[in-house]
Design a protein around this motif. Structure first.
Motif, PDB file in Angstrom:
ATOM      1  N   VAL A   5      38.036  33.487  32.012  1.00 48.50           N
ATOM      2  CA  VAL A   5      39.410  34.267  31.744  1.00 48.50           C
ATOM      3  C   VAL A   5      40.553  33.344  32.089  1.00 48.50           C
TER       4      VAL A   5
ATOM      5  N   MET B   1      38.610  45.540  30.343  1.00 49.01           N
ATOM      6  CA  MET B   1      39.599  45.928  31.682  1.00 49.01           C
ATOM      7  C   MET B   1      39.504  45.206  32.896  1.00 49.01           C
ATOM      8  N   LYS B   3      38.925  41.889  32.751  1.00 52.93           N
ATOM      9  CA  LYS B   3      39.651  40.889  32.392  1.00 52.93           C
ATOM     10  C   LYS B   3      41.206  41.246  32.391  1.00 52.93           C
ATOM     11  N   PHE B   4      41.508  42.002  32.087  1.00 49.08           N
ATOM     12  CA  PHE B   4      42.978  42.380  32.017  1.00 49.08           C
ATOM     13  C   PHE B   4      43.704  42.503  33.307  1.00 49.08           C
ATOM     14  N   THR B   5      42.847  43.114  34.162  1.00 47.38           N
ATOM     15  CA  THR B   5      43.277  43.327  35.650  1.00 47.38           C
ATOM     16  C   THR B   5      43.184  41.859  36.262  1.00 47.38           C
ATOM     17  N   HIS B   6      42.310  41.296  36.227  1.00 40.47           N
ATOM     18  CA  HIS B   6      42.275  39.845  36.693  1.00 40.47           C
ATOM     19  C   HIS B   6      43.400  38.736  36.319  1.00 40.47           C
ATOM     20  N   ILE B   7      43.769  38.913  35.012  1.00 43.22           N
ATOM     21  CA  ILE B   7      44.872  38.111  34.250  1.00 43.22           C
ATOM     22  C   ILE B   7      46.280  38.676  35.021  1.00 43.22           C
ATOM     23  N   PHE B   8      46.366  39.992  35.022  1.00 51.41           N
ATOM     24  CA  PHE B   8      47.516  40.689  35.547  1.00 51.41           C
ATOM     25  C   PHE B   8      47.890  40.356  37.120  1.00 51.41           C
ATOM     26  N   TYR B  11      49.070  36.493  37.335  1.00 43.63           N
ATOM     27  CA  TYR B  11      50.253  36.080  36.967  1.00 43.63           C
ATOM     28  C   TYR B  11      51.175  36.799  37.841  1.00 43.63           C
ATOM     29  N   THR B  12      50.866  38.011  38.575  1.00 50.08           N
ATOM     30  CA  THR B  12      51.797  38.545  39.186  1.00 50.08           C
ATOM     31  C   THR B  12      52.046  37.811  40.702  1.00 50.08           C
TER      32      THR B  12
END
Lengths: 106, 173
Positions: A5, B1, B3-8, B11-12
């Motif tokens: 990822v 889902m 993957k999206f949580t991990h990327i978010f 970056y945060t």
């Protein structure tokens, strides 16, 4: 599943950016506590970098994590000794600027 | 889902970490710098959790947030006078510092982006990764074999004792 990822380059650019910020603070600060705080930032980021390389390349070993534990121990020792020297300096000179550490020899 | 949580989260935490490290350097008051450093350490603990190193996250919280930052705040309160703040940083020193740190950062970015290998040979074996947890760290720290770390472990324990005695000797009257 977790490691394709975010690539390792993003982690490395992030850590080099925060290390540069710590380096700037180390060069610009004049009191000893500010310099110690900057050194803490740099050591913390280097320990994070060891864990990044461990988890991305050799995730079946734990050598990077052990190096991070050693770095944390050395950072704690360094902070304690620096603060003791600062208290001694403050008792003599009533200030905590780094320029009073240079004692006159004659 | 997932993957999206991990990327978010990545970056945060990155934006918060850069913001609080800049704030730690930027303030003139040392007590505020210590509080910002505390927040920065907590965010770094979040980075360890994101990488899957739970033991190091706990060590980070125990040693840095509840040990070193509290010690820094005690010393700041002990040595607090009005003349301790950085008010007169001359411009040439600031300029040279900015040049040195930005050149360092640009060299690092050049090396990471262009020189760093970009092959996908190092695929993570998650079944092996699940087994290399806390017990393995303990076995490796006390291993006297070829790849063990028992001698640095003992040296660090001796160094901790030496620093304890040395700090008592230095800072008592």
């Amino acid at each position: 599943m977790l490691y394709d990822v975010i690539s390792v380059k993003q982690w490395l650019i992030l850590t080099s950016m925060i290390f540069s910020i710590g380096l700037y603070g180390f060069l610009i600060k004049q009191n000893i506590i500010g310099i110690l705080i900057s050194v803490e930032i740099m050591l913390n980021i280097v320990a994070l970098n060891f864990v990044i390389f461990n988890q991305y390349w050799y995730s079946d070993l734990v050598d990077g994590k052990i190096m991070s534990i050693f770095i944390i121990a050395i950072a704690a020792i360094e902070t304690v000794v620096g603060l003791a020297i600062l208290i001694l300096l403050f008792r003599i000179k009533k200030s905590n600027k780094i320029k009073y550490l240079i004692m006159k020899q004659r | 889902m997932f993957k999206f949580t991990h990327i978010f989260m990545f970056y945060t935490l990155s934006i918060l970490s850069i913001f609080f490290s800049i704030a730690t350097i930027y303030t003139n008051k040392t007590l505020r710098a210590a509080i910002f450093l505390c927040v920065f350490m907590i965010i770094n603990s979040g980075f360890y959790l994101l990488l899957g190193a739970e033991f190091l996250a706990v060590v980070q919280m125990l040693v840095y947030v509840s040990g070193i930052v509290v010690l820094l705040i005690f010393v700041i309160m002990l040595t607090d006078t009005l003349q301790n703040e950085d008010v007169d940083v001359n411009t040439s020193r600031k300029l040279i510092s900015i040049i040195i740190s930005s050149v360092f950062f640009l060299i690092n970015v050049f090396a990471i982006v262009f020189v760093f290998p970009d092959n996908n040979d190092y695929i993570i074996n998650l079944t092996v990764y699940e087994e290399s947890n806390l017990a393995n760290i303990g076995f490796k720290l006390l291993d006297i074999g070829y790849s063990g770390y028992v001698i640095p472990f003992e040296i660090i324990s001796l160094l901790l004792l030496t620093s304890l005695v040395g700090c008592l000797k230095i800072s008592r009257k």
